[in-house]
Every structure is written in structure tokens, then in C-alpha cells.
Design an enzyme around this catalytic site. Structure first.
Site, mmCIF file in Angstrom:
data_model
loop_
_atom_site.group_PDB
_atom_site.id
_atom_site.type_symbol
_atom_site.label_atom_id
_atom_site.label_comp_id
_atom_site.label_asym_id
_atom_site.label_seq_id
_atom_site.Cartn_x
_atom_site.Cartn_y
_atom_site.Cartn_z
ATOM 1 N N HIS A 67 0.806 -1.225 0.000
ATOM 2 C CA HIS A 67 0.000 0.000 0.000
ATOM 3 C C HIS A 67 0.836 1.270 0.000
ATOM 4 O O HIS A 67 0.353 2.322 -0.425
ATOM 5 C CB HIS A 67 -0.922 0.025 1.220
ATOM 6 C CG HIS A 67 -1.959 -1.041 1.227
ATOM 7 N ND1 HIS A 67 -3.156 -0.920 0.569
ATOM 8 C CD2 HIS A 67 -1.971 -2.281 1.798
ATOM 9 C CE1 HIS A 67 -3.877 -2.031 0.738
ATOM 10 N NE2 HIS A 67 -3.174 -2.865 1.480
ATOM 11 N N GLU A 136 -8.023 -3.775 -3.582
ATOM 12 C CA GLU A 136 -8.410 -4.470 -2.347
ATOM 13 C C GLU A 136 -9.614 -3.739 -1.760
ATOM 14 O O GLU A 136 -9.474 -2.677 -1.152
ATOM 15 C CB GLU A 136 -7.264 -4.504 -1.343
ATOM 16 C CG GLU A 136 -7.583 -5.344 -0.117
ATOM 17 C CD GLU A 136 -6.485 -5.367 0.926
ATOM 18 O OE1 GLU A 136 -6.569 -6.208 1.837
ATOM 19 O OE2 GLU A 136 -5.559 -4.541 0.842
ATOM 20 N N ALA A 147 -8.704 -3.558 8.721
ATOM 21 C CA ALA A 147 -8.435 -2.115 8.797
ATOM 22 C C ALA A 147 -9.162 -1.324 7.713
ATOM 23 O O ALA A 147 -8.936 -0.130 7.550
ATOM 24 C CB ALA A 147 -6.933 -1.868 8.688
ATOM 25 N N HIS A 223 -3.794 -12.388 1.823
ATOM 26 C CA HIS A 223 -3.176 -12.566 3.154
ATOM 27 C C HIS A 223 -3.857 -13.667 3.982
ATOM 28 O O HIS A 223 -4.691 -13.405 4.843
ATOM 29 C CB HIS A 223 -3.056 -11.268 3.944
ATOM 30 C CG HIS A 223 -4.204 -10.310 3.925
ATOM 31 N ND1 HIS A 223 -5.495 -10.670 4.242
ATOM 32 C CD2 HIS A 223 -4.232 -8.980 3.684
ATOM 33 C CE1 HIS A 223 -6.264 -9.603 4.164
ATOM 34 N NE2 HIS A 223 -5.519 -8.562 3.828
ATOM 35 N N ASP A 281 2.202 -6.466 2.409
ATOM 36 C CA ASP A 281 1.040 -5.679 2.834
ATOM 37 C C ASP A 281 1.512 -4.385 3.502
ATOM 38 O O ASP A 281 0.895 -3.877 4.433
ATOM 39 C CB ASP A 281 0.151 -6.489 3.796
ATOM 40 C CG ASP A 281 -1.252 -5.910 3.932
ATOM 41 O OD1 ASP A 281 -1.619 -5.027 3.131
ATOM 42 O OD2 ASP A 281 -1.974 -6.314 4.865
ATOM 43 N N ALA A 316 -3.248 -3.780 11.092
ATOM 44 C CA ALA A 316 -3.550 -2.888 9.972
ATOM 45 C C ALA A 316 -2.326 -2.788 9.067
ATOM 46 O O ALA A 316 -1.513 -1.878 9.200
ATOM 47 C CB ALA A 316 -3.962 -1.508 10.493
#
Length: 392
Positions: A67, A136, A147, A223, A281, A316
Site C-alpha cells: 500500500h 483491495e 483495517a 493474506h 502488505d 492494519a
């Protein structure tokens, strides 16, 4: 002609290690690989990297679920920020990635993917290459939102997806969604019809529903263990369904935080080398000191490598470094360097349909290579033949 020679190197090929060898990078491609006794005279070559037989030359790693980094996020809709993220990823040995979005207002997702489309077509050199977009959310299950922002979660909707897909100039190549929320698997059928990878994630599907979704075309799981119905002896859930499937690619975050490290051994025994995908992630706090950060409009506190959503206490994202992830799987699974590369690079390239140019070191493929020193740290990273990172 932009030629770089890497000499006196131990080169990790797809199925073996070529010791005491050299590699020529020419105009963004791998031009030659051979043993040192066949190396040409290099007196007139300006760019020569001498590895002194220390460490390994490996193919660049590929992070398909990240991200952000260095205080920036792909949802920021700022192509200047994107180049900074891509530069940081090269320091981890990552040479290619999927820019991953989050659940948020459709207007913000739209702005992000439009900015990513612009960035994709104007990418700078000497940074990790953006390969496409991993969407996502927002088509996920509130019960497993993690999150993600609950107020912006939507039911899977083909028309809304098509709108975002067009706005991305068809750069969306992977979608994480909850198939149990997808009426008649309409979105799943649409993804399959246009060749976009369909991933089950942030899903509360029971075992039977997950099995039906896999048979209908799910080929990826986001994940593993996190954001999905877990393994129970009376309902194996999403976890049980994907582990028993023989065709699905499985993301894992090997940071020893997102799941117990010994579970990775169990997963590996069930799946083998060819279906596991190491991801980070990573969120905007990657590469930054501990403190408070934003992820999808939520406050996240980072302390001791753990990213905790301030309001709910849930995990998160992560601040995991991709090379650290590689070392963790080496330690946990006792994998050779050749086997490690399959989990951090080759499987990703195969799954994305890009193994003709990425994922392994071979003549004609992209000049995405990383020099790992004797300590296993990233010494240098080349992205499409350009030096993108140099230690110290």
C-alpha cells in the site's frame, strides 16, 4: 548502448546456482550469462560490478500487495509520492510491484486509480516498476473488514467495477473481494471473462461457499489467515477451502506477527513451493519510525514492527521489508536460495502471466537483478538495468 557487467558472481538461476559467473545487462535486458572464463575483456566497459564471489545475484523480488512506504500511500493520488514509494521498494530488493488500493469513498478510489494510470504511463527510471493495480475492496464483508473503512464497503457490483476498471485504463489486474456477498458470482464471472485475477479476501464465507467460489474461478487468496473465516473442525472456512485447493495462489505475510510462524510450515507442507506468494502488505509507515499513521482514514499506531488500528486494536497492514520476509521464510522453512526466489519472485511472475520477462534470471528477460551480500542484505538493486539502490 547502456551496458553493465556484473562479474565474479554467484548467479541464482531458476533451478540452479551458476557459481563464479558474469551477467551482462544491456538496454534494460539481460544480454548474457556465462562462467567467468568466458567473460570478455572489460577494460573499455565503464560499468563493472565486481561481486568478489560474495553473496548471490538474484532476480528482483515482486511485491503484489503493498500500500505504501516512507509516509506515502497509493491512495494519496499523487504520482510524486508513488515514485518515492517505488524508490524505497528498490532498497528492499523489490524491482516490480502491484500498487494496492483500499476501501474508501468511490471518489477517492477513482482519484487514486486515475493517478496510478498516469504514473504507470510516465514511470521514472531507476525505481521498482509498477506492473498494475491490486484493488483491495470496497467489495468485501463488513464482518472481516480488518483495517478497511466499514462505512465505504459496498456489495460486489459489476457496473461499479467496470467503471473503476475503465478509469484505471484496464490496469486493475487483481481484485480482492468477498464472494459470499457477490450475488450469483456475477462479479467473479466478470473478472474471469476479462482476465483479472479474482482473490478471496476480507471474506466471512463458510467452507461450502468458499469451495463453490473456488470452483467458479477464484485463483488467489489475500493474506491467508487474516481477514477471513478461520479453520474450525466443524466448518473449515475460507482457510480450509484454499489450503485444500490445488489451483489457488496463496499470499502470506511472513513477519511472525500476522500469524504464528509455525503455521507457515503447515501451509508449506500442504501447498509446496509453487502456490505460495510472499507479500508485505506494507503501509505508509514502512521505512519510518514508530508512531501514529493513517491507513484508509483510520489511525494506526506502529510500535515494535506491529501496526495496530487505534480504534479496534486489529492489525492494519505491516512495515515488513520484502528482504526481511525472504530471510524469515529461509529461517522458518529451511529453504535454499533457489527455493526462496520462487516464493518472492517467480511464482508472482507466473501468476501475473509475466514470467516471459520477469521472475528469474535468463537471457532476454528484464534486467531486474539484486546483489545480496554475504549477510543476505541488499547490496545493490538494478531495475530494468538501471542502478536503483546501492547500500550506504
Amino acid at each position: 548502448m547502456n551496458s553493465t557487467f556484473i562479474i565474479n558472481a554467484n548467479i541464482v538461476l531458476e533451478n540452479q546456482i551458476l557459481n563464479n559467473a558474469f551477467l551482462e545487462l544491456l538496454d534494460g535486458k539481460i544480454a548474457e550469462i556465462d562462467i567467468m572464463e568466458n567473460c570478455p575483456q572489460l577494460a573499455s566497459i565503464e560499468n563493472v560490478i565486481d561481486c568478489r564471489l560474495e553473496g548471490y545475484i538474484i532476480p528482483g523480488m515482486i511485491d503484489i500487495h503493498v500500500h505504501g512506504a516512507l509516509g506515502h500511500d497509493f491512495m494519496d493520488a499523487d504520482h510524486i509520492c508513488y515514485s518515492k514509494i517505488a524508490k524505497h521498494l528498490a532498497s528492499e530488493g523489490v524491482t516490480a510491484f502491484l500498487a494496492t488500493t483500499m476501501t474508501g469513498p468511490l471518489s477517492e478510489i477513482e482519484a487514486a486509480i486515475e493517478a496510478l494510470s498516469y504514473y504507470y504511463n510516465n514511470q521514472p527510471t531507476a525505481v521498482a516498476e509498477m506492473l498494475g493495480i491490486h484493488l483491495e475492496g470496497p467489495f468485501i464483508n463488513r464482518a472481516k473488514k480488518g483495517a478497511q473503512s466499514e462505512e465505504f464497503i459496498l456489495k460486489p457490483n459489476v457496473q461499479q467495477f467496470k467503471y473503476l476498471y475503465d478509469k484505471s485504463t484496464q490496469l486493475i489486474c487483481l481484485v480482492t473481494f468477498a464472494p459470499e456477498e457477490d450475488n450469483n458470482f456475477a462479479l467473479l464471472q466478470e473478472l474471469n471473462s476479462i482476465g483479472v485475477i479474482a482473490s478471496i479476501g476480507h471474506s466471512d464465507a463458510d467452507y461450502n461457499t468458499a469451495i463453490h467460489a473456488l470452483k467458479a474461478g477464484i485463483t488467489h487468496v489475500t493474506h491467508l489467515f487474516n481477514g477471513m473465516s478461520g479453520l474450525h473442525h466443524r466448518d473449515p472456512g475460507v482457510v480450509g477451502a484454499v489450503l485444500l485447493s490445488e489451483d489457488v495462489y496463496i499470499e502470506v505475510i511472513p513477519d511472525n506477527i500476522h500469524f504464528h510462524k509455525d503455521l507457515l510450515r503447515m501451509v508449506y507442507k500442504m501447498t509446496g513451493l509453487h502456490r505460495l506468494l510472499v507479500i508485505t502488505d506494507g503501509m505508509r509507515a514502512k521505512g519510518m519510525p514508530d508512531g501514529m499513521y493513517d491507513l484508509g482514514g483510520n489511525e494506526v499506531e506502529v510500535i515494535n514492527n506491529q501496526c495496530i488500528q487505534h480504534k479496534t486494536g486489529s492489525l492494519a497492514g505491516s512495515v515488513l521489508n520484502m528482504n526481511t520476509a525472504r530471510k524469515n521464510i529461509e529461517e522458518c522453512l529451511s529453504l535454499s536460495i533457489v527455493e526462496q526466489i520462487r516464493l518472492v519472485s517467480l511464482n508472482q511472475a507466473v501468476h501475473l502471466g509475466l514470467d516471459n520477462r520477469k521472475g528469474s534470471i535468463a537471457v532476454g528477460k528484464d534486467a531486474d537483478v539484486v546483489w545480496l551480500n554475504e549477510e543476505g542484505e541488499v547490496e545493490k538493486t538494478f531495475c530494468l538495468g538501471k542502478l536503483a539502490f546501492e547500500k550506504d
